[in-house]
Every structure is written in structure tokens, then in C-alpha cells.
Design an enzyme around this catalytic site. Structure first.
Site, PDB file in Angstrom:
ATOM      1  N   GLN A   1      -4.754 -47.298  37.041  1.00  0.00           N
ATOM      2  CA  GLN A   1      -4.509 -48.618  37.616  1.00  0.00           C
ATOM      3  C   GLN A   1      -4.082 -48.513  39.082  1.00  0.00           C
ATOM      4  O   GLN A   1      -4.505 -49.305  39.925  1.00  0.00           O
ATOM      5  CB  GLN A   1      -3.439 -49.337  36.806  1.00  0.00           C
ATOM      6  CG  GLN A   1      -3.524 -50.831  36.997  1.00  0.00           C
ATOM      7  CD  GLN A   1      -2.477 -51.580  36.215  1.00  0.00           C
ATOM      8  OE1 GLN A   1      -1.754 -51.001  35.422  1.00  0.00           O
ATOM      9  NE2 GLN A   1      -2.390 -52.858  36.431  1.00  0.00           N
TER      10      GLN A   1
ATOM     11  N   THR B   1      -3.338 -44.298  31.984  1.00  0.00           N
ATOM     12  CA  THR B   1      -3.860 -45.608  32.394  1.00  0.00           C
ATOM     13  C   THR B   1      -3.110 -46.139  33.612  1.00  0.00           C
ATOM     14  O   THR B   1      -3.686 -46.835  34.449  1.00  0.00           O
ATOM     15  CB  THR B   1      -3.804 -46.625  31.237  1.00  0.00           C
ATOM     16  OG1 THR B   1      -2.498 -46.580  30.651  1.00  0.00           O
ATOM     17  CG2 THR B   1      -4.844 -46.328  30.187  1.00  0.00           C
TER      18      THR B   1
ATOM     19  N   ASN C   1       2.300 -45.431  29.943  1.00  0.00           N
ATOM     20  CA  ASN C   1       1.177 -44.529  29.707  1.00  0.00           C
ATOM     21  C   ASN C   1       0.696 -43.969  31.050  1.00  0.00           C
ATOM     22  O   ASN C   1       0.095 -44.683  31.848  1.00  0.00           O
ATOM     23  CB  ASN C   1       0.040 -45.280  28.998  1.00  0.00           C
ATOM     24  CG  ASN C   1      -1.104 -44.365  28.609  1.00  0.00           C
ATOM     25  OD1 ASN C   1      -0.971 -43.140  28.630  1.00  0.00           O
ATOM     26  ND2 ASN C   1      -2.229 -44.946  28.259  1.00  0.00           N
TER      27      ASN C   1
ATOM     28  N   GLY D   1       0.631 -53.765  38.367  1.00  0.00           N
ATOM     29  CA  GLY D   1      -0.686 -54.357  38.664  1.00  0.00           C
ATOM     30  C   GLY D   1      -0.855 -54.741  40.122  1.00  0.00           C
ATOM     31  O   GLY D   1      -1.866 -54.434  40.744  1.00  0.00           O
ATOM     32  N   GLU D   2       0.120 -55.433  40.670  1.00  0.00           N
ATOM     33  CA  GLU D   2      -0.017 -55.942  42.045  1.00  0.00           C
ATOM     34  C   GLU D   2       0.421 -54.891  43.068  1.00  0.00           C
ATOM     35  O   GLU D   2      -0.210 -54.718  44.107  1.00  0.00           O
ATOM     36  CB  GLU D   2       0.823 -57.213  42.249  1.00  0.00           C
ATOM     37  CG  GLU D   2       0.934 -58.130  41.053  1.00  0.00           C
ATOM     38  CD  GLU D   2      -0.309 -58.931  40.749  1.00  0.00           C
ATOM     39  OE1 GLU D   2      -1.163 -59.076  41.629  1.00  0.00           O
ATOM     40  OE2 GLU D   2      -0.432 -59.409  39.599  1.00  0.00           O
TER      41      GLU D   2
ATOM     42  N   LYS E   1       8.712 -52.322  35.073  1.00  0.00           N
ATOM     43  CA  LYS E   1       8.794 -53.399  36.074  1.00  0.00           C
ATOM     44  C   LYS E   1       7.420 -53.936  36.493  1.00  0.00           C
ATOM     45  O   LYS E   1       7.353 -54.963  37.137  1.00  0.00           O
ATOM     46  CB  LYS E   1       9.542 -52.911  37.327  1.00  0.00           C
ATOM     47  CG  LYS E   1      11.019 -52.626  37.077  1.00  0.00           C
ATOM     48  CD  LYS E   1      11.849 -52.596  38.359  1.00  0.00           C
ATOM     49  CE  LYS E   1      11.619 -51.355  39.176  1.00  0.00           C
ATOM     50  NZ  LYS E   1      12.585 -51.256  40.317  1.00  0.00           N
TER      51      LYS E   1
ATOM     52  N   GLY F   1      -8.450 -54.971  32.307  1.00  0.00           N
ATOM     53  CA  GLY F   1      -8.829 -53.648  32.797  1.00  0.00           C
ATOM     54  C   GLY F   1      -7.738 -52.588  32.756  1.00  0.00           C
ATOM     55  O   GLY F   1      -8.041 -51.401  32.684  1.00  0.00           O
TER      56      GLY F   1
HETATM   57 MO1  MOS Z   1      -2.907 -61.219  39.237  1.00  0.00          MO
HETATM   58  S1  MOS Z   1      -3.397 -61.766  41.188  1.00  0.00           S
HETATM   59  O1  MOS Z   1      -1.612 -62.269  38.826  1.00  0.00           O
HETATM   60  O2  MOS Z   1      -4.334 -61.509  38.335  1.00  0.00           O
END
Ligand code: MOS
Length: 710
Positions: free
Chosen positions: A610, A606, A603, A676-677, A673, A462
Site C-alpha cells: 500500500q 500488504t 500485515n 491509506g492517505e 492509525k 485494493g
Molecule cells: Mo480516500 S481519498 O478517503 O478514498
């Protein structure tokens, strides 16, 4: 901003495919001769299934097979002594039941509807045993994890907080949260002979799936083809290969036709992991001027009786603030439930809810601004490992985030700030998540028409991975982005790690960067110039001069050995502004600001999306999400989208992402770095703290539903 360079805002390269229905997800491949698999779930939480009457199901129209523990073809990787036994639940391998809803049979029929109908004709006889699903009743049975040599952490003196002049000691509860991506987990499997299998499956790591399926069936990984080009949401639920994926391949082998196995929404609550129910105790001790003397962080979370799941719930407390004394304890409580899995920001999000809420409580006891309290305990080196940070701009996050939310308008006294009849509150929640990089390989091909194609076996769950890779390649090669295509989600492509732990741009982006540098150098040499020449050349002209229709290269990219000397994290400060209605307890989230130090941002478009998506996940965690067990049966009572509430558009007013955008000098050549999390960590405490600032009501049990505010 230079166009098509790192730092630009490029629209998704697959955006048009996604919004026009052209993107094919794993359930949408029309494989010839397809059959459909439907799982039958156990209705007891512990014991054995002693008999399964499958006669009516087998006689039902269109049914090809009913696979049960009593007739299932053996899965080699499930057997004792297998070279690589497959971990976790071994579906249909024996007749034991570990949790309610565990699959006990798989019906295969020529249509989905016929399989669904036949599945409800299967009748089970059980030998029921006592079971435990009540976390609160069993918390004393928590055990230290067996896995990974787990040890509780002590720096200085344990429980030093108790003797400090100012003390906070509180418990925080996070209920079970379920990933619930829009796309159901689907696997289509088919065999070519006895030793080659292909799966279209929802996967965050096609190479990992390839290895797991190969291990399950005792195959050479080269004989396992995994396709997962588009993934309709996963944020941990597709990090591993689940038993139903192996079952789909097992069934396809038996019926000698392709089998498509789709989990129902209800099965998604029990078969593919979740964020586990967790109770945390935080003890904070400080001097009267707000210097931390001690932090104690103890966490208990549920796991399955058949498999241990652990995550880093207590880790943030070990390094995020400067305290001479820190101790943490982490225990898991085995219950008759499906096994949990990482869910976005995994344990760090859970842990930061407790730590950042407690810190907020401390700020009120000290009568100190919550940002000032964090500044007084800021640490310029990692106090856990005694190493310098590779980069850390968390102070800048405090400052920029505070400006963007309007922190100056915050009133320290809860309930003192009103707009009309609404109470107004501001809150902050911080977080950190390890910045990782794995080895990755990319293959590049430049063709004489000037187009460039790059392949790597990564995934895009995603975030717009392909788009970021195109931008890195465009920047490195100095050519327009629309000349470049990036392909992923295919296990036949060069090796890449599973998309998890916020590491894809760091790992695969490095491989893309390095393969582009290698190609450039090759072309310079072909042009008779020094490999590191800076002078622009026409790549296509070089190919033509050498009479070559194309040139291809494969390059592996490995971590920087210098990285050992540093502690590497992304850091964040989330801010929230809320309105709370004093009579109804309704909360309107007016604004969330996510200010992040995640190194260089590849980018912006995106990356902002995110951050917004992660914040929406955090809103769910804080305000609405809770999977509820009925402990009389050991079964969820809200295993559906009607009763399990995820935030919708109306819940979200404004979310703004702000990036510090300074490259990390150590982790990888691009300077990233990972986001996502970190996009989710810190959101729930920012909201809980804002709600306290508005109302004076401290909610320590998520979600913060209106009944808890009146
Ligand atoms: Mo992430 S919780 O490493 O998909």
C-alpha cells in the site's frame, strides 16, 4: 515473528482469485436478460438543452429506450421537498447544462455496441450561455465555503511572517489530477417489482450506496441490495453514489430489465470527481537560527457551479510545525466543471506539496539542513488544539528515513553532486493525516469443523482489507489464518463505514477484534472457565461437548471516549533520491523511502504494498499527471490514457516502506492509525525538493516535466 499474528506478512487471501481472473468486478456479473446503457454527453459548457431529437436512435437496432430530461421518469429523491434530497447533479431532472460532457441522455439497448451506436445518433439543440472554466481568470471570484460553518484560521497574529528576519513567500500550483483507476465505473441495476432494487456497482461503501439509492428512489434501505465485492482501484472516486448509478437504476425500472451502465474512459474524467486545480500561497517567516515565527497558507481551488467541494488543503499548516503565529485562508472558485472529489491523501497531499516545498526553500535561505530545520520546529503537542498527540514518532521517521535514503551523501549546494553526467539530489517531504475510527459491526460464526467466518459490510478498494481482517482474527482467536474467511462488499452484512479516510483497519479491525474477543469469552464460559481466562482451550471440543454444530455472534465496536483528550494523526517522512540530466531535463527517480508512524502495522506485506502504491500515486502527482482544459470549449483535451500520463513500471526504480510500528495506545484496541492517505502525502514535495537539490531549479507548478528543468 509469530506466524498468523498481527505484525506478520500474510499473502492476500484473495490474491489467487485476483491474478487468475477469478475475482469478479462489478462489470463482470452475467445477469440474465441484461441490457446496456450508454450516456450521451453535452457538447456545451453552460446553458440548456432545448430539444433532443432521439428518433434515429430509437429506430436503431436493439434500442429499448432513450432517456432524456424530457421523458425521464422522476427520481423521487431529486424532487423539492423530498425527505432526503439526493445531493449533487440531478441527472435528467431538468434541462440545465452546468459543464461540458454532462450527460443529457441515456440510451439502453440489447448490446453495448448497439447502445454505443445509437448514442451517437442523438441530436441536441442548445441554448448556449456564457461559461467560465478558466481558473486563473476567475480566481478573484473565490468564495469562502458555505458548507460546515467554514472559518478561516488564525493563531496569534495573521501574516506575522512578513516581519521575520528570514522570509519565504511563494505560490504553488497543482493541476487537476484524475483518479483514473484501471477499472471503469460500472453499475448493473435490476428491480424485483417496484420497490426492491439490486446494484452491482463500484463502491467504497456498500452501506453508503444503499442509503443513497434508497433516498433517491424513496425506498426502505432494506429493499436496496448493493454488491461490490471486488473494486479495481478507487481512492476517493467511489466514496459517494454518483448520478450515473442512480440513472442505471432509473433505466432498469423503465425497461423492466437489468441495465449495465459503463462509463467510458473519457467520461471518467468528468463524472466521478478529481483532485481539483489548486493555487496556494505560502508565507514562512523565521529567525536566523531557523525558528518559525509565522506561517500563512492561502489556498484557492476549483469547484462546480452546481455543488461545492472542499478539502483540507490548508490544515497541515495549522499543526505540523511549532509556530506562534499561523493563519490560513481557503476559498473555492465555482466554475463550469464537474464536481471534484477526494483523491488519495486529498487536501493534505495538496497542502503538503506547498508547505513542504516552502520549508525546503526556507532551509536554503537559512543555509540549514532541511531535516534540522524540521527538528528546530518540532512540536511535542498539537499547537492547534492544545492537546497531546495520542502518539507521534515523526523524529524517528526523519532519522530512519534519512539513513535508508543515504542522506549523509547529500550535498547542500544544488548542482554539486554528480554521478557521471547526471546531477544527483536528495529531498524530504513530510505529512500528517488524521487517525479516525468509525462505529462498525462484525458477525462471526465458528463451525464444528474448526472454520471461522466473519462478515462486515466494508469494502476492499485494493489495500487487502480482507487479509488484514483475517490476521486480526487469527491473532485474537489464536488459530491459523487459513481457518478463517472474511466476507465484505455486501450491504446485507453488518454495518461498517465507507472505506475512506484511512480508517478501515481502525474501524472494522476493531469490530473484528471485539467480535473475536466476545466469541472467545463465550466459549470459555461454555467450557466452564472464567471469561477472561488465558489458558488455551480447544474451541471445537467446546462446541462438541455442548452438542452445537456452530456458534454465532454479532458485535458492535465504538470509538474510545478517551480519544477526545488527544490529537490523533499518522505521520510520515518521505525521502527521494533523483538523477536529473542537465541537458534533457530527464528525471530518474532512483529511490523513494516512505518512513511512517502509523501505529501498529497489522500485515507488513500488504502495508508495504500500500505504501508503494501510494508513492507511485505521488510520483504521478509530482512528475506526470495533469488534466488540461481547453477553455475555448470548457473541455479536456487529454481525457484519455494516451495523453494523461500515469507512471508506469519504467518510471519506478525502488520504493522502500519503513514502519515505526509502535502501537497507538488510544485510537483502537489493535493500535493502528491508518496508512491509506499518508502513503501519498509528502511524496510530491520530496521529489520537487530532491530535484531542486540536484539542479537548483525550483519547480512550483506540478507536474515537473522535463521542459521545466532545461
Ligand atoms: Mo480516500 S481519498 O478517503 O478514498
Amino acid at each position: 515473528m509469530k506466524k498468523d499474528a498481527i505484525g506478520d506478512s500474510l499473502s492476500r487471501v484473495d490474491g489467487r482469485l485476483k491474478v487468475t481472473g477469478g475475482a469478479k468486478y462489478s462489470g463482470e456479473y452475467k445477469v440474465p436478460n441484461l441490457t446496456y446503457g450508454v450516456l450521451v454527453s453535452a457538447t456545451i459548457a453552460s446553458g440548456t438543452v432545448t430539444a433532443l431529437d432521439t428518433r434515429a436512435a430509437e429506430r436503431a437496432p436493439g434500442v429499448l429506450a432513450v432517456i432524456t430530461p424530457f421523458n425521464a421518469p422522476k427520481v423521487p429523491g431529486y424532487q423539492a421537498g423530498a425527505e432526503r434530497p439526493v445531493r449533487g447533479l440531478k441527472l435528467f431532472n431538468d434541462n440545465k447544462i452546468y459543464f461540458n460532457s454532462q450527460p443529457i441522455a441515456l440510451v439502453v439497448a440489447d448490446t453495448f455496441e448497439r447502445a454505443t451506436y445509437a448514442a451517437c445518433l442523438v441530436k441536441a439543440t442548445y441554448n448556449t450561455e456564457p461559461f467560465e472554466t478558466d481558473f486563473h481568470k476567475n480566481i478573484d471570484k473565490g468564495v469562502t465555503p458555505q458548507k460546515g460553518n467554514y472559518k478561516d484560521y488564525v493563531r496569534g497574529e495573521a501574516n506575522a511572517y512578513k516581519n521575520a528576519p528570514v522570509v519565504v513567500e511563494e505560490e504553488y500550483l497543482l493541476p487537476t489530477e484524475v483518479h483514473n483507476p484501471m477499472e471503469l465505473h460500472v453499475t448493473t441495476a435490476f428491480w424485483d417489482g417496484d420497490d426492491k432494487v439490486t446494484l452491482y456497482t463500484k463502491s467504497q461503501g456498500v452501506k453508503g450506496s444503499q442509503r443513497s439509492i434508497a433516498a433517491a428512489f424513496g425506498l426502505n434501505p432494506d429493499n436496496v441490495q448493493i454488491n461490490s465485492r471486488f473494486v479495481g482501484g478507487a481512492f476517493g472516486s467511489s466514496l459517494r453514489t454518483w448520478p450515473h448509478e442512480i440513472a442505471a437504476a432509473q433505466a432498469a425500472k423503465l425497461v423492466k430489465r437489468p441495465v449495465k451502465l459503463t462509463l467510458t474512459r473519457e467520461q471518467m474524467f468528468t463524472q466521478v470527481g478529481y483532485r481539483p486545480l489548486t493555487i496556494q500561497k505560502i508565507g514562512l517567516g523565521a529567525t536566523a537560527d531557523g525558528k518559525l515565527i509565522g506561517i500563512t497558507h492561502e489556498s484557492h481551488s476549483q469547484t462546480a457551479v452546481y455543488e461545492e467541494f472542499t478539502e483540507g488543503a490548508v490544515n497541515v499548516s495549522q499543526f505540523l510545525y511549532n509556530s506562534p503565529n499561523v493563519n490560513t485562508l481557503y476559498k473555492v472558485v465555482p466554475l463550469n466543471v464537474g464536481v471534484p472529489a477526494p483523491m488519495r491523501g486529498p487536501g493534505e497531499a495538496t497542502g503538503s506539496f506547498a508547505l513542504e516545498s516552502a520549508l525546503d526553500e526556507l532551509s536554503y535561505k537559512l543555509n540549514l539542513d532541511p531535516i534540522e530545520l524540521r527538528l528546530r520546529n518540532y512540536t511535542d503537542t498539537d499547537p492547534e488544539r492544545n492537546k497531546p498527540w495520542s502518539s507521534k514518532y515523526l523524529k524517528e521517521c526523519y532519522q530512519k528515513g534519512a539513513e535508508a535514503i543515504g542522506w549523509a551523501d547529500r550535498k547542500a549546494q544544488p548542482g554539486a553532486n554528480k554521478e557521471g553526467e547526471w546531477l544527483v539530489g536528495y529531498g524530504i517531504g513530510c505529512g500528517a493525516f488524521g487517525a479516525y475510527r468509525g462505529n462498525a459491526v462484525a458477525k462471526i460464526k465458528l463451525t464444528a469443523d474448526g472454520s471461522v467466518n466473519i462478515q462486515s459490510a466494508t469494502s476492499d478498494i485494493g489495500p487487502g482489507t480482507g487479509t488484514s481482517m483475517v490476521l486480526i482474527a487469527a491473532d485474537t482467536l489464536g488459530i491459523p489464518a487459513d481457518k478463517i474467511t472474511f466476507e465484505l462488499g455486501n450491504s446485507a452484512f453488518p454495518n461498517a463505514p465507507t472505506q475512506g479516510g484511512s480508517a478501515t483497519v481502525s474501524s472494522v479491525g476493531s469490530a473484528v477484534h471485539d467480535v473475536c474477543v466476545a466469541l472467545k469469552q463465550k466459549l470459555y464460559i461454555m467450557a466452564g472457565k472464567p471469561a477472561d481466562s488465558m489458558e488455551p482451550i480447544d474451541y471445537v471440543a467446546v462446541l462438541k461437548q455442548n452438542n452445537m454444530p456452530s456458534v454465532e455472534l454479532t458485535q458492535e465496536s465504538k470509538g474510545n471516549p478517551e480519544a477526545q483528550k488527544y490529537s490523533m494523526y499518522s505521520f510520515s517522512a518521505h525521502f527521494a533520491k533523483v538523477h536529473v540530466h542537465p541537458l534533457t531535463g530527464q528525471v530518474k527517480i532512483k529511490k523513494i523511502v516512505a518512513c511512517v508512524d502509523a501505529g501498529k502495522i497489522v500485515n507488513h506485506k500488504t502495508a508495504s504494498s500500500q505504501m508503494i502504491g501510494g508513492a507511485v500515486g505521488g510520483v504521478g502527482m509530482a512528475m506526470t499527471e495533469e488534466a488540461v482544459f481547453d477553455n475555448r470549449y470548457g473541455r479536456y483535451i487529454n481525457g484519455n490514457f494516451a495523453d494523461y500520463h500515469v507512471p508506469v513500471n519504467a518510471d519506478i526504480q525502488q520504493i522502500e516502506a519503513i514502519f515505526i510500528d509502535k502501537p497507538d495506545p488510544v485510537l483502537n484496541p489493535v493500535g493502528t492509525k491508518g496508512i491509506g492517505e499518508i502513503s501519498l502525502i509528502g511524496v510530491a514535495p520530496a521529489l520537487a525538493n530532491a530535484i531542486y537539490n540536484a539542479t537548483g531549479k525550483r519547480v512550483r507548478e506540478l507536474p515537473i516535466t522535463p521542459d521545466k528543468l532545461i
